[in-house]
Design a protein around this motif. Structure first.
Motif, PDB file in Angstrom:
ATOM      1  N   ASN A   1      11.140 -37.302 -33.721  1.00 42.37           N
ATOM      2  CA  ASN A   1      10.081 -36.517 -33.961  1.00 42.37           C
ATOM      3  C   ASN A   1      10.113 -36.033 -35.458  1.00 42.37           C
ATOM      4  O   ASN A   1      11.113 -35.561 -36.074  1.00 42.37           O
ATOM      5  CB  ASN A   1      10.270 -35.307 -33.075  1.00 42.37           C
ATOM      6  N   VAL A   2       9.079 -36.164 -36.231  1.00 43.19           N
ATOM      7  CA  VAL A   2       9.056 -35.565 -37.515  1.00 43.19           C
ATOM      8  C   VAL A   2       8.033 -34.598 -37.677  1.00 43.19           C
ATOM      9  O   VAL A   2       6.799 -34.748 -37.321  1.00 43.19           O
ATOM     10  CB  VAL A   2       8.968 -36.600 -38.739  1.00 43.19           C
ATOM     11  N   VAL A   3       8.023 -33.760 -38.768  1.00 44.82           N
ATOM     12  CA  VAL A   3       6.839 -32.802 -39.182  1.00 44.82           C
ATOM     13  C   VAL A   3       5.966 -33.628 -39.887  1.00 44.82           C
ATOM     14  O   VAL A   3       6.322 -33.994 -40.976  1.00 44.82           O
ATOM     15  CB  VAL A   3       7.488 -31.511 -39.860  1.00 44.82           C
ATOM     16  N   VAL A   4       4.782 -33.472 -39.597  1.00 47.66           N
ATOM     17  CA  VAL A   4       3.727 -33.944 -40.473  1.00 47.66           C
ATOM     18  C   VAL A   4       2.785 -32.753 -41.186  1.00 47.66           C
ATOM     19  O   VAL A   4       2.705 -31.921 -40.442  1.00 47.66           O
ATOM     20  CB  VAL A   4       2.641 -34.974 -39.922  1.00 47.66           C
ATOM     21  N   THR A   5       2.335 -32.942 -42.360  1.00 48.86           N
ATOM     22  CA  THR A   5       1.969 -32.164 -43.275  1.00 48.86           C
ATOM     23  C   THR A   5       0.354 -32.519 -43.419  1.00 48.86           C
ATOM     24  O   THR A   5       0.154 -33.542 -43.853  1.00 48.86           O
ATOM     25  CB  THR A   5       2.465 -31.924 -44.539  1.00 48.86           C
ATOM     26  N   GLN A   6      -0.584 -31.934 -43.008  1.00 44.00           N
ATOM     27  CA  GLN A   6      -2.190 -32.296 -43.078  1.00 44.00           C
ATOM     28  C   GLN A   6      -3.049 -31.016 -43.680  1.00 44.00           C
ATOM     29  O   GLN A   6      -2.356 -29.783 -43.597  1.00 44.00           O
ATOM     30  CB  GLN A   6      -2.791 -32.708 -41.930  1.00 44.00           C
ATOM     31  N   HIS A   7      -4.015 -31.446 -44.448  1.00 45.17           N
ATOM     32  CA  HIS A   7      -4.981 -30.143 -45.088  1.00 45.17           C
ATOM     33  C   HIS A   7      -6.140 -30.693 -44.548  1.00 45.17           C
ATOM     34  O   HIS A   7      -6.947 -31.067 -45.199  1.00 45.17           O
ATOM     35  CB  HIS A   7      -5.002 -30.510 -46.511  1.00 45.17           C
ATOM     36  N   ILE A   8      -6.148 -30.194 -42.921  1.00 43.95           N
ATOM     37  CA  ILE A   8      -7.694 -30.775 -42.314  1.00 43.95           C
ATOM     38  C   ILE A   8      -8.178 -29.605 -41.830  1.00 43.95           C
ATOM     39  O   ILE A   8      -7.448 -28.485 -41.688  1.00 43.95           O
ATOM     40  CB  ILE A   8      -7.383 -31.899 -41.481  1.00 43.95           C
ATOM     41  N   ASP A   9      -9.446 -29.813 -41.081  1.00 42.69           N
ATOM     42  CA  ASP A   9     -10.261 -28.716 -40.435  1.00 42.69           C
ATOM     43  C   ASP A   9      -9.483 -28.677 -39.101  1.00 42.69           C
ATOM     44  O   ASP A   9      -9.096 -29.729 -38.224  1.00 42.69           O
ATOM     45  CB  ASP A   9     -11.581 -29.278 -40.173  1.00 42.69           C
ATOM     46  N   ILE A  10      -9.222 -27.527 -38.727  1.00 45.50           N
ATOM     47  CA  ILE A  10      -8.569 -27.094 -37.233  1.00 45.50           C
ATOM     48  C   ILE A  10      -9.493 -26.267 -36.450  1.00 45.50           C
ATOM     49  O   ILE A  10      -9.006 -25.758 -35.290  1.00 45.50           O
ATOM     50  CB  ILE A  10      -7.095 -26.545 -37.466  1.00 45.50           C
ATOM     51  N   ILE A  11     -10.624 -26.147 -37.162  1.00 45.49           N
ATOM     52  CA  ILE A  11     -11.439 -25.295 -36.502  1.00 45.49           C
ATOM     53  C   ILE A  11     -12.619 -25.934 -35.335  1.00 45.49           C
ATOM     54  O   ILE A  11     -12.709 -25.608 -34.205  1.00 45.49           O
ATOM     55  CB  ILE A  11     -12.769 -24.545 -37.550  1.00 45.49           C
ATOM     56  N   GLY A  12     -12.972 -26.976 -35.589  1.00 48.18           N
ATOM     57  CA  GLY A  12     -13.634 -28.029 -34.797  1.00 48.18           C
ATOM     58  C   GLY A  12     -12.690 -28.619 -33.644  1.00 48.18           C
ATOM     59  O   GLY A  12     -11.789 -28.413 -33.646  1.00 48.18           O
TER      60      GLY A  12
END
Ligand code: DGT
Ligand code: MG
Ligand code: MG
Ligand code: MG
Length: 269
Positions: A243-254
């Protein structure tokens, strides 16, 4: 051993267990980062190294507390969501809050020089922290949407404001006046017509903030072992799931993000 006569003072401690079966959100925020960002000459409106330092600290927190299912960060704040059923610290709000915020603050200082190799940390930063519990998935998603909308609104405003001041020759007062009462569409238009900037092409890190969550990855390793009938050392390839932590810069509203990662809310894929 007999209790001392002083023991009764324990009963003055109050219970602060979070309601069962609710999402526990721990949100921290930099104390007076208006001054902190000035003192350390952070780029305006966004300092990439400063944001990445925040993200690095959040990964430390996630790795320490694996019951955090998702985290969201922007500006000088981070929200950590503990899964509904967590029994970490018996769900005691003060324990959750102080452990998260102190590890975050210590990591900030510990990792400062990696992100700012040529800048001295002028004074120790502090962070406030609060715990909020949300009973439904909808409440939790609305909470996260609220923070991402905040990121967008502030970033659009700050991008315009600092363009007007740093490139447009406006004083801070004049820039404030110019932006007063404007809508998002006006601000997009201002950036495009006056500064040749398409807001939607600015880095996602600035416009969307950062979301952290767990993902299973398969790792291939070479394992050495002795076979039964021989003394020879043999080598075999084995697959390990981590299990690894992933980092994203994306929309989490939709809905798209949540459909793609239903396990964050504890649902089957
Ligand atoms: P607080 O939270 O009530 O103790 O006060 P502040 O000053 O931390 O206010 P807050 O948290 O509402 O706003 C965050 C401040 O941090 C805001 O003044 C802008 C600053 N800041 C955050 N990220 C950056 C950055 O990347 N670059 C620059 N220049 N400033 C930043
Ligand atoms: Mg604050
Ligand atoms: Mg702050
Ligand atoms: Mg803030």
């Amino acid at each position: 051993m007999a209790n001392s006569k002083y023991e009764y003072v324990r009963h003055f401690e109050t219970q602060d267990r979070c309601l069962p079966n609710c999402w526990i959100v721990v949100r921290l925020d930099g104390k007076n980062f208006h001054k902190f960002s000035d003192s350390h000459e952070f780029s305006k409106p966004n300092d990439e190294a400063a944001l990445n330092l925040m993200n690095c600290c959040a990964v430390y927190v996630m790795n320490e507390f694996q019951d955090i299912t998702v985290a969201y960060g922007e500006s000088d704040e981070y929200s950590f969501v503990f899964r509904k059923g967590t029994t970490q610290f018996s769900r005691r709000a003060s324990k959750l809050m102080t452990n998260v915020v102190s590890l975050f603050a210590a990591s900030y200082v510990f990792n400062w020089s990696k992100f700012f190799p040529n800048k001295q940390l002028m004074y120790p930063p502090a962070f406030d922290c609060r715990v909020v519990v949300y009973p439904s998935d909808e409440n939790l998603r609305d909470y996260l949407s609220w923070r991402q909308a905040d990121c967008h609104i502030n970033n659009l405003y700050n991008t315009c404001f600092w363009k007007l001041v740093l490139q447009g020759g406006y004083s801070t007062k004049e820039a404030e006046q110019k932006l007063k009462g404007t809508y998002s569409s006006d601000k997009n238009e201002l950036l495009f017509s006056q500064f040749d900037i398409n807001y939607n092409e600015l880095p996602q890190l600035f416009r969307k903030g950062t979301v952290l969550f767990w993902q299973k990855v398969e790792e291939k390793l070479m394992k050495h072992f002795k076979s039964k009938d021989s003394e020879r050392l043999e080598t075999k390839e084995v697959t390990r799931v981590r299990n690894v932590v992933v980092t994203q810069h994306i929309d989490i509203i939709g809905d798209e993000f949540w459909k793609l990662h239903p396990e964050i809310l504890g649902k089957a894929k």
